[in-house]
Design an enzyme around this catalytic site. Sequence first.
Site, PDB file in Angstrom:
ATOM      1  CB  SER A  13      -0.956  -0.032   1.177  1.00 59.44           C
ATOM      2  OG  SER A  13      -1.904   1.005   1.094  1.00 59.44           O
ATOM      3  CG  HIS A  41      -6.036  -0.663  -0.782  1.00 58.27           C
ATOM      4  ND1 HIS A  41      -5.267  -0.055  -1.753  1.00 58.27           N
ATOM      5  CD2 HIS A  41      -5.325  -0.573   0.380  1.00 58.27           C
ATOM      6  CE1 HIS A  41      -4.140   0.367  -1.219  1.00 58.27           C
ATOM      7  NE2 HIS A  41      -4.155   0.076   0.077  1.00 58.27           N
TER       8      HIS A  41
END
Length: 308
Positions: free
Chosen positions: A91, A200
């Site tokens: 991430s 996400h």
Amino acid sequence: MTRAMVFPGQGSQAVGMQAELAAEFPVVQETYAEATEVLGYDLWSRVQSGPAENLAETTVTQPAMLTAGTAAYRVWKAAGGAEPGQVAGHSVGEYSALVAAGALSFADALKVVIQRSELMSTAVPPGVGGMAAIIGLDDESIFRVCMESSSIGIAEPVNFNSPGQTVIAGHINALERAIELLKEAGARRAVFLPVSVPNHSSLMTNAGKSLLTTLESVKFQLPGITVVASSDGMPYKPDENMPERLSQQVYGPVQWVKTVNTMIAGGATNIVECGPGKVLAGLCRRIDKGTPTSFIDSLDSLHKSLDA
């Protein structure tokens, strides 16, 4: 031996992190000082003093993890560590990887990550979205249950961390239903994470698209090291549209299993986690038990990584 280095994202932060490394390597506090110039507040003091609740806020955590990953990599280099053959980040950790590879300056990465964290923290009203960890169930079953829960809201797999460890995100009511069904389907654990932002998931689409403006305002260079993107587990190409790829990363799942397998297939025989904690080292071991892993979280773990 070909070494790969991986950089952690949110969840690995801790009050007091990197204090031991800073006592031995001035480059740690120098890196935090650079961040402070951009952020406008004393990041080192905030990381060392806490409180933990403040450090856990998305707008603080993301720049802190970028800084911590960059500081750990600079410590590695200062200690005589060899340049890795491949890098990747989980991430927001991907920005640390891009800085290490020379694709993005640390200052520009901070500029992007500050905006990224602000957009992500305000993308969904408080109490509307969340995330949950699912342990001990196959991906196909998780996909099926999320589809079954989608009639009352969004529930999507968003982090494929290791075989049997997946994170889902979306609307709270849909996640509650999904957790019930996942337990019935045989999940060993299905629990909410202490995160108020459905990272996400497709709920972050507007945040990701809004980030594109900032991404296009900074200068990207051709990476000097292979960077494997966590959004699809594939290396960035020389003609890659990096801003577009990083924009989509905000609202696309983290394909960590694919990322690690790609690095191993690309010749990585040793993986070092570069940043606080050892979360990714543990995930990498579960993904491929035959590939040695280590981490840089203290002087002892630094020397073990150098000796590996």
